[in-house]
Motif scaffolding. Structure first.
Motif, PDB file in Angstrom:
ATOM      1  N   ASN A 279      -9.135   9.082   7.067  1.00  0.00           N
ATOM      2  CA  ASN A 279      -8.384   7.700   6.661  1.00  0.00           C
ATOM      3  C   ASN A 279      -9.371   6.638   6.345  1.00  0.00           C
ATOM      4  O   ASN A 279     -10.388   6.758   6.710  1.00  0.00           O
ATOM      5  CB  ASN A 279      -7.632   7.173   8.201  1.00  0.00           C
ATOM      6  N   GLN A 280      -8.687   5.837   5.611  1.00  0.00           N
ATOM      7  CA  GLN A 280      -9.633   4.819   5.205  1.00  0.00           C
ATOM      8  C   GLN A 280      -8.675   3.304   6.034  1.00  0.00           C
ATOM      9  O   GLN A 280      -7.474   3.197   6.040  1.00  0.00           O
ATOM     10  CB  GLN A 280      -9.033   4.362   3.662  1.00  0.00           C
ATOM     11  N   SER A 281      -9.574   2.423   6.462  1.00  0.00           N
ATOM     12  CA  SER A 281      -9.073   1.265   7.073  1.00  0.00           C
ATOM     13  C   SER A 281     -10.217   0.001   6.766  1.00  0.00           C
ATOM     14  O   SER A 281     -11.304   0.260   7.009  1.00  0.00           O
ATOM     15  CB  SER A 281      -8.933   1.378   8.580  1.00  0.00           C
TER      16      SER A 281
ATOM     17  N   LEU B 184       1.613   1.700  -2.217  1.00  0.00           N
ATOM     18  CA  LEU B 184       1.350   0.870  -1.644  1.00  0.00           C
ATOM     19  C   LEU B 184       2.316  -0.153  -0.989  1.00  0.00           C
ATOM     20  O   LEU B 184       2.879  -0.585  -1.700  1.00  0.00           O
ATOM     21  CB  LEU B 184       0.220   0.081  -2.172  1.00  0.00           C
ATOM     22  N   LEU B 185       2.606  -0.093   0.490  1.00  0.00           N
ATOM     23  CA  LEU B 185       3.425  -0.957   0.826  1.00  0.00           C
ATOM     24  C   LEU B 185       2.774  -2.010   1.238  1.00  0.00           C
ATOM     25  O   LEU B 185       1.714  -2.189   1.844  1.00  0.00           O
ATOM     26  CB  LEU B 185       4.011  -0.171   2.429  1.00  0.00           C
TER      27      LEU B 185
ATOM     28  N   LEU C 222      -7.892   2.414  -0.557  1.00  0.00           N
ATOM     29  CA  LEU C 222      -7.243   3.323   0.475  1.00  0.00           C
ATOM     30  C   LEU C 222      -6.986   4.740  -0.253  1.00  0.00           C
ATOM     31  O   LEU C 222      -7.038   5.494   0.492  1.00  0.00           O
ATOM     32  CB  LEU C 222      -5.816   2.456   0.598  1.00  0.00           C
ATOM     33  N   THR C 223      -6.943   4.567  -1.546  1.00  0.00           N
ATOM     34  CA  THR C 223      -6.768   5.908  -2.005  1.00  0.00           C
ATOM     35  C   THR C 223      -7.804   6.856  -2.757  1.00  0.00           C
ATOM     36  O   THR C 223      -7.835   7.793  -2.874  1.00  0.00           O
ATOM     37  CB  THR C 223      -5.829   5.688  -3.559  1.00  0.00           C
TER      38      THR C 223
ATOM     39  N   ILE D  14      -0.452   9.367   9.540  1.00  0.00           N
ATOM     40  CA  ILE D  14      -1.298   8.121   9.833  1.00  0.00           C
ATOM     41  C   ILE D  14      -1.607   7.276   8.552  1.00  0.00           C
ATOM     42  O   ILE D  14      -2.237   7.888   7.531  1.00  0.00           O
ATOM     43  CB  ILE D  14      -2.732   8.454  10.673  1.00  0.00           C
ATOM     44  N   PRO D  15      -1.158   6.176   8.187  1.00  0.00           N
ATOM     45  CA  PRO D  15      -1.572   5.629   7.216  1.00  0.00           C
ATOM     46  C   PRO D  15      -2.760   5.079   6.846  1.00  0.00           C
ATOM     47  O   PRO D  15      -3.485   4.840   7.950  1.00  0.00           O
ATOM     48  CB  PRO D  15      -0.371   4.399   7.177  1.00  0.00           C
ATOM     49  N   ASN D  16      -3.291   4.596   5.678  1.00  0.00           N
ATOM     50  CA  ASN D  16      -4.420   4.024   5.466  1.00  0.00           C
ATOM     51  C   ASN D  16      -4.197   2.304   5.511  1.00  0.00           C
ATOM     52  O   ASN D  16      -3.084   2.104   4.861  1.00  0.00           O
ATOM     53  CB  ASN D  16      -4.974   4.435   4.127  1.00  0.00           C
ATOM     54  N   ILE D  17      -4.719   1.423   6.038  1.00  0.00           N
ATOM     55  CA  ILE D  17      -4.389   0.292   6.063  1.00  0.00           C
ATOM     56  C   ILE D  17      -5.479  -0.761   5.606  1.00  0.00           C
ATOM     57  O   ILE D  17      -6.678  -0.313   5.742  1.00  0.00           O
ATOM     58  CB  ILE D  17      -4.070  -0.326   7.481  1.00  0.00           C
ATOM     59  N   TYR D  18      -4.920  -1.688   4.869  1.00  0.00           N
ATOM     60  CA  TYR D  18      -5.708  -2.712   4.498  1.00  0.00           C
ATOM     61  C   TYR D  18      -5.189  -3.934   5.143  1.00  0.00           C
ATOM     62  O   TYR D  18      -4.255  -4.449   4.778  1.00  0.00           O
ATOM     63  CB  TYR D  18      -5.936  -3.166   3.088  1.00  0.00           C
TER      64      TYR D  18
END
Length: 233
Positions: free
Chosen positions: A180-182, A72-73, A212-213, A145-149
């Motif tokens: 994807n999760q957003s 997680l970044l 996200l995971t 494509i990243p998952n983002i929060y």
């Protein structure tokens, strides 16, 4: 970094959890340029910071045997923008928790003139949009494509920008093929650019990590416990 000597230095934190999930903090490098601002994430005409930092993070993860898929970044303000942009250059999917992300920095004319030699917004986006604006970058072809929060302070003027970016991301990357999760989440911080307190931020990291995971409770259960967040699979 020192432009005249053409040298760059980085500092950061990696925190590995016991079950092999890691958090990497992306900081704002702007404080290395006194007299300009600490609120940007750009580079120079020849250096794209987001891409360079992405390469460095992947090298660190490879050496430390850390999987990007279990990483997680995290970034706040300009670091939030840095985390989003950095994730877009990764060779495989990762996850991002962006707190009060600035989304774009091309409005900082003094910085743009100093580093890129341009102040006109249209020209900046044409030439350097992939490093100064998340909206611009996420409309390009991305390797992964990243998952983002996105976590935003409702009492901050960045809240609307973050939600606009979230809606754009949803439009571009919410189809089933992306898997994807957003998530867009809000908190009531102090008026201005206040961050969540430490305990609250730790709780948000836990929520982001689960959602996200896709490794624990389904989104329906997540909404039951946290109805204030907006989710999309």
């Amino acid at each position: 970094y020192n432009l005249s000597k053409q040298t760059i230095a980085f500092e950061g934190i990696i925190s590995a959890f016991t079950n092999n999930f890691s958090v990497i903090s992306i900081s704002d490098p702007g404080h290395f340029i006194p007299g300009l601002t600490s609120s940007f994430y750009v580079g120079t005409k020849d250096i794209n910071f987001a891409q360079l930092i992405s390469n460095i993070i992947e090298s660190i993860c490879l050496e430390a045997q850390i999987s990007l898929a279990d990483t997680l970044l995290v970034g706040s303000s300009a670091g939030g923008m840095g985390a989003l942009l950095t994730s877009s250059y990764a060779s495989s999917k990762t996850h991002v928790l962006a707190v009060n992300s600035q989304i774009n920095t091309y409005g900082l004319s003094k910085v743009m003139q100093s580093l890129l030699g341009i102040t006109d917004q249209k020209r900046i986006l044409e030439k350097f949009g992939d490093r100064v604006c998340c909206k611009h970058r996420f409309q390009q072809n991305l390797n992964s494509i990243p998952n983002i929060y996105l976590l935003s302070n409702v009492r901050d003027n960045l809240h609307k920008r973050n939600y606009d970016f979230y809606e754009l991301y949803q439009k571009l990357y919410s189809s089933e093929k992306h898997n994807n999760q957003s998530i867009f989440d809000s908190y009531y911080g102090v008026e201005g650019h206040g961050r969540p307190d430490k305990a609250s931020l730790k709780e948000k990291i836990k929520i982001a990590r689960v959602a996200l995971t896709m490794q624990s409770n389904p989104i329906s259960e997540l909404n039951q416990h946290h109805p204030e967040i907006t989710t999309k699979t």
